[in-house]
Design an enzyme around this catalytic site. Structure first.
Site, PDB file in Angstrom:
ATOM      1  N   ASP A   1       0.773  -1.255   0.000  1.00 18.00           N
ATOM      2  CA  ASP A   1       0.000   0.000   0.000  1.00 18.00           C
ATOM      3  C   ASP A   1       0.805   1.306   0.000  1.00 18.00           C
ATOM      4  O   ASP A   1       0.285   2.360   0.313  1.00 18.00           O
ATOM      5  CB  ASP A   1      -1.066  -0.019   1.115  1.00 18.00           C
ATOM      6  CG  ASP A   1      -0.621   0.547   2.451  1.00 18.00           C
ATOM      7  OD1 ASP A   1       0.503   1.050   2.540  1.00 18.00           O
ATOM      8  OD2 ASP A   1      -1.397   0.494   3.407  1.00 18.00           O
TER       9      ASP A   1
ATOM     10  N   CYS B   1     -16.654   0.633  10.881  1.00 16.21           N
ATOM     11  CA  CYS B   1     -17.360  -0.045   9.777  1.00 16.21           C
ATOM     12  C   CYS B   1     -16.986  -1.517   9.675  1.00 16.21           C
ATOM     13  O   CYS B   1     -17.734  -2.312   9.112  1.00 16.21           O
ATOM     14  CB  CYS B   1     -17.149   0.684   8.451  1.00 16.21           C
ATOM     15  SG  CYS B   1     -15.457   0.642   7.842  1.00 16.21           S
TER      16      CYS B   1
END
Length: 311
Positions: free
Chosen positions: A133, A244
């Site tokens: 990433d 979430c």
């Protein structure tokens, strides 16, 4: 030819699991056609906030062959970071689970390098690069393309077997392999738990996150002051946010990781609210040495804690 590529793929997958990765999928290195308009629209809507680096290398993000000469395969890997351990003081500002232990970039890079060395040793000289990433690679798109899961309404990659508390990484190599089928099903159904639970309403539509409203962005990526409009909406998060994922029904399948490098220092879990409010640069350096939390620097973390406790 075919049996050879299958054999190589099996070898690579077995070694990936031996190195501690949770899953491994392989896809053909091609242009990500479906992603292009999606990424363009997301940037156009300014959903990347101050993350101007997202605008760079647009072509490279969509075509791995521009990152690795003569790239043939993208090996996608997941590494579990789920833990049942929690900070002891329920009132202490919170840190996202992924940042409890050593910086995942370091841990994963080591494993990727070992996997690449294994490929060179067992299969022959192979050119390639490791990605965690920090380079322009659309890791969720590649993971889905190689069959590792689907993108949930919170835009995280979700696996039916293990939920979503895992890191994504890639090895892009110039060796042809046997490719996995993409994951095409969407198992979110009519569930909207992540959308309903997000305190800053960052999930602006199913599968679309406005990064500039996300608590993770506000506490880590944002370099300026946190806008006052987010006061009382941060749910006491000082670094990252797990909301979430915590509410996602698929995470009932998440099991604790076995990666000792991700185990949190006792001191981190023991921090009381007052300890964090009064934390000095010295304490920060000691507790978060080699941690992803260093990304915010002491001043950034202090800014977040002050913001949470400002009257």
């Amino acid at each position: 030819m075919h049996s050879k590529t299958t054999k190589y793929s099996q070898l690579i997958k077995a070694e990936a699991l031996r190195l501690g990765f949770m899953a491994c999928g392989i896809s053909k290195a091609t242009f990500l056609e479906e992603e292009a308009p999606r990424l363009e629209q997301w940037l156009k809507n300014n959903h990347h906030g101050e993350m101007s680096y997202m605008e760079n290398h647009f072509d490279k993000r969509l075509d791995p062959r521009l990152l690795v000469e003569d790239a043939k395969s993208v090996i996608s890997l997941t590494l579990n970071y789920f833990t049942t351990e929690n900070q002891l003081d329920p009132l202490a500002p919170k840190i996202s689970k992924y940042a409890y232990g050593e910086d995942y970039h370091t841990v994963i890079k080591e494993k990727l390098k070992a996997l690449l060395a294994f490929i060179n040793q067992e299969i022959g000289e192979v050119g390639g690069r490791c990605f965690v990433d920090s380079a322009p690679v659309m890791d969720k798109a590649w993971a889905q393309k190689s069959g590792l899961g689907w993108r949930g309404k919170n835009s995280n990659l979700i696996s039916k077997e293990t939920g979503s508390f895992f890191f994504l990484a890639e090895l892009i190599i110039d060796l042809e392999l046997a490719y996995d089928s993409p994951f095409v099903a969407d198992h979110c159904g009519s569930c909207t738990r992540c959308i309903d639970a997000c305190p800053t309403e960052a999930i602006v539509a199913p599968y679309t996150v406005d990064g500039s409203k996300c608590i993770s962005y506000l506490t880590i990526e944002l370099k300026n002051e946190i806008p006052v409009t987010f006061k009382d909406k941060m749910e006491n998060w000082m670094f990252g946010c797990d909301i979430c994922q915590d509410v996602c029904p698929w995470n009932r399948f998440a099991t604790p990781h076995h990666e000792t490098a991700f185990n949190p220092p006792t001191e981190l879990l023991a921090f009381k609210k007052a300890d964090l409010i009064e934390m000095t640069d010295e304490v920060f350096k000691r507790v978060f040495k080699g941690s992803a939390v260093k990304r915010t620097k002491f001043t950034g973390l202090k800014r977040n804690i002050d913001f949470l406790n400002r009257l």
